[in-house]
Write an enzyme that holds these catalytic residues in place. Structure first.
Site, PDB file in Angstrom:
ATOM      1  N   ASP A  51     -29.912  56.319  98.496  1.00 25.56           N
ATOM      2  CA  ASP A  51     -30.930  56.698  99.481  1.00 25.56           C
ATOM      3  C   ASP A  51     -32.024  57.533  98.820  1.00 25.56           C
ATOM      4  O   ASP A  51     -32.989  57.938  99.468  1.00 25.56           O
ATOM      5  CB  ASP A  51     -30.310  57.401 100.700  1.00 25.56           C
ATOM      6  CG  ASP A  51     -29.648  58.715 100.351  1.00 25.56           C
ATOM      7  OD1 ASP A  51     -29.486  59.018  99.148  1.00 25.56           O
ATOM      8  OD2 ASP A  51     -29.274  59.458 101.287  1.00 25.56           O
ATOM      9  N   GLU A 122     -21.962  61.012 102.096  1.00 26.34           N
ATOM     10  CA  GLU A 122     -21.979  62.386 101.598  1.00 26.34           C
ATOM     11  C   GLU A 122     -21.166  63.291 102.515  1.00 26.34           C
ATOM     12  O   GLU A 122     -21.321  63.237 103.742  1.00 26.34           O
ATOM     13  CB  GLU A 122     -23.425  62.921 101.571  1.00 26.34           C
ATOM     14  CG  GLU A 122     -24.324  62.198 100.591  1.00 26.34           C
ATOM     15  CD  GLU A 122     -25.742  62.779 100.542  1.00 26.34           C
ATOM     16  OE1 GLU A 122     -26.007  63.809 101.214  1.00 26.34           O
ATOM     17  OE2 GLU A 122     -26.577  62.184  99.842  1.00 26.34           O
ATOM     18  N   GLU A 189     -22.106  65.923  92.375  1.00 31.67           N
ATOM     19  CA  GLU A 189     -23.509  66.183  92.026  1.00 31.67           C
ATOM     20  C   GLU A 189     -23.764  67.669  91.825  1.00 31.67           C
ATOM     21  O   GLU A 189     -23.463  68.493  92.702  1.00 31.67           O
ATOM     22  CB  GLU A 189     -24.440  65.615  93.120  1.00 31.67           C
ATOM     23  CG  GLU A 189     -25.917  65.846  92.791  1.00 31.67           C
ATOM     24  CD  GLU A 189     -26.883  64.987  93.602  1.00 31.67           C
ATOM     25  OE1 GLU A 189     -26.426  64.091  94.339  1.00 31.67           O
ATOM     26  OE2 GLU A 189     -28.102  65.227  93.475  1.00 31.67           O
TER      27      GLU A 189
HETATM   28  O1  KIV Z   1     -29.197  58.415  96.263  1.00 31.48           O
HETATM   29  C1  KIV Z   1     -28.885  58.603  95.076  1.00 31.48           C
HETATM   30  O2  KIV Z   1     -29.587  58.218  94.142  1.00 31.48           O
HETATM   31  C2  KIV Z   1     -27.633  59.295  94.814  1.00 31.48           C
HETATM   32  C3  KIV Z   1     -27.346  59.662  93.390  1.00 31.48           C
HETATM   33  C4  KIV Z   1     -28.144  60.838  92.996  1.00 31.48           C
HETATM   34  C5  KIV Z   1     -25.887  59.888  93.166  1.00 31.48           C
HETATM   35  O3  KIV Z   1     -26.880  59.555  95.704  1.00 31.48           O
END
Ligand code: KIV
Length: 271
Positions: A51, A122, A189
Site C-alpha cells: 500500500d 498490519e 518494520e
Molecule cells: O507497503 C509497503 O511497501 C510495505 C513494506 C514497507 C513492507 O508494507
C-alpha cells in the site's frame, strides 16, 4: 548462490523451507506489470503489492487514502507480469480494521479479483480475530509488526518502534500470537536489530525485515527507494542499488534537447 533459484513457483511452503534451510528470502514491492515482470525474471522470491503505492504511485503523504479498488487494480497489473514469485497483496487501511467479517470480505475480493497468492495485514492482538477468520477461509496471511504506517497518526512519527521494553514485550507476544493464528510470515518494520533477532529466533515462520537489521529471515525494500527514484527518502536502513533519479533526469533532458534541435528522429529512425 541460491539453492532455490530453480524452484518453478515460490509458495508459502517454499518460504518455510527457506527459513529451515537458512536461505534468506528476498522481497521487493511492485505496483505494475512491467516492473513485476522484471523483478520476477530477475529471480526475486516475493513481490509485495504494497500500500506504499499510495506514496510512490499516487503521491499521497501517507498510505491511508488508498482504496481497496486501487489496491486491486495494482495487484491485477502485477499478477500479469509474474510467473515464479509469490505475490503478497496489502490490505489497505479501512478494508479490515472494522471487524472480521469486513476483513474476510476484503480478502476474498483481493484473492478473487486479482489472482494474487496471499494478503498482508498490519497489526497484532487488535486484529487477531480477523487474521484467524481469513486464514480459516484458506487465504494465506502475512503479518506486519513494528512501524505499521497505517497507524502513523497514532504513532505521530516514522521513528524506530519498540525501543522501550513494554513495546518490545508486546511485539514479541504479538509475533507469537500471529504465528499461532496461522500467519505464514511476518514483516518486521523499523525495530532494533536485537529485537528482530529475538523475534526471528522465537518463531518457526519466516520474518522479513525492513529497517530491522541483519538477523531476520529475509529483507524487503520499496522498489522506488532501492532503485534511487526517490531522492528525498534516505533513511539509514536504505541501500540504493541505482541512482535512477539522476539517470532518468539526464535521459529526459537529452531527449528534450534532441527534439528541440531536430537531432531526433534521424533518417534511420524514419519511415
Ligand atoms: O507497503 C509497503 O511497501 C510495505 C513494506 C514497507 C513492507 O508494507
Amino acid at each position: 548462490m541460491s539453492t532455490y533459484r530453480d524452484v518453478k513457483k515460490i509458495t508459502t511452503n517454499t518460504l518455510q523451507k527457506m527459513k529451515a534451510d537458512g536461505e534468506k528470502i528476498s522481497m521487493i514491492t511492485a505496483y505494475d506489470y512491467s516492473f513485476a515482470r522484471l523483478f520476477d525474471a530477475a529471480g526475486i522470491d516475493v513481490i509485495l503489492v504494497g500500500d506504499s503505492a499510495s506514496n510512490v504511485m499516487a503521491g499521497h503523504e501517507t498510505t491511508l487514502p488508498l482504496t481497496l479498488e486501487q489496491m486491486i487494480y495494482h495487484a491485477q497489473c502485477v499478477v500479469r507480469g509474474v510467473s515464479r514469485s509469490l505475490i503478497v497483496v496489502d490490505m489497505p487501511f479501512g478494508s479490515y480494521q472494522s471487524n472480521s467479517d469486513i476483513a474476510l470480505a476484503s480478502a476474498i475480493r483481493i484473492m478473487k479479483e486479482t489472482g494474487g497468492h496471499s494478503i498482508k495485514m498490519e497489526g497484532g492482538s487488535e486484529i487477531l480475530d480477523s487474521i484467524q477468520k481469513v486464514v480459516a477461509a484458506g487465504i494465506p496471511v502475512m503479518g506486519h509488526l513494528g512501524l505499521t504506517p497505517q497507524s502513523i497518526y497514532k504513532f505521530g512519527t516514522y521513528a524506530v518502534r519498540a525501543k522501550e521494553e513494554a513495546e518490545a514485550e508486546k511485539l514479541l507476544a504479538d509475533a507469537a500470537a500471529l504465528q499461532a493464528a496461522g500467519c505464514f510470515a511476518l514483516v518486521l518494520e523499523k525495530i532494533p536489530a536485537s529485537l528482530a533477532q529475538k523475534v526471528s529466533q522465537s518463531l518457526h515462520i519466516p520474518t522479513i525485515g525492513i529497517g530491522a537489521g541483519m538477523h531476520t529471515d529475509g529483507q524487503v525494500l520499496v522498489m522506488h527507494d532501492m532503485l534511487g527514484i526517490n531522492t528525498e527518502f534516505k533513511p539509514r536502513f536504505l541501500r540504493q542499488y541505482l541512482q535512477l533519479h539522476a539517470q532518468i533526469t539526464g535521459a529526459v533532458q537529452q531527449y528534450i534537447t534532441d527534439v528541440k534541435t531536430s537531432a531526433f528522429p534521424n533518417e534511420a529512425e524514419s519511415y
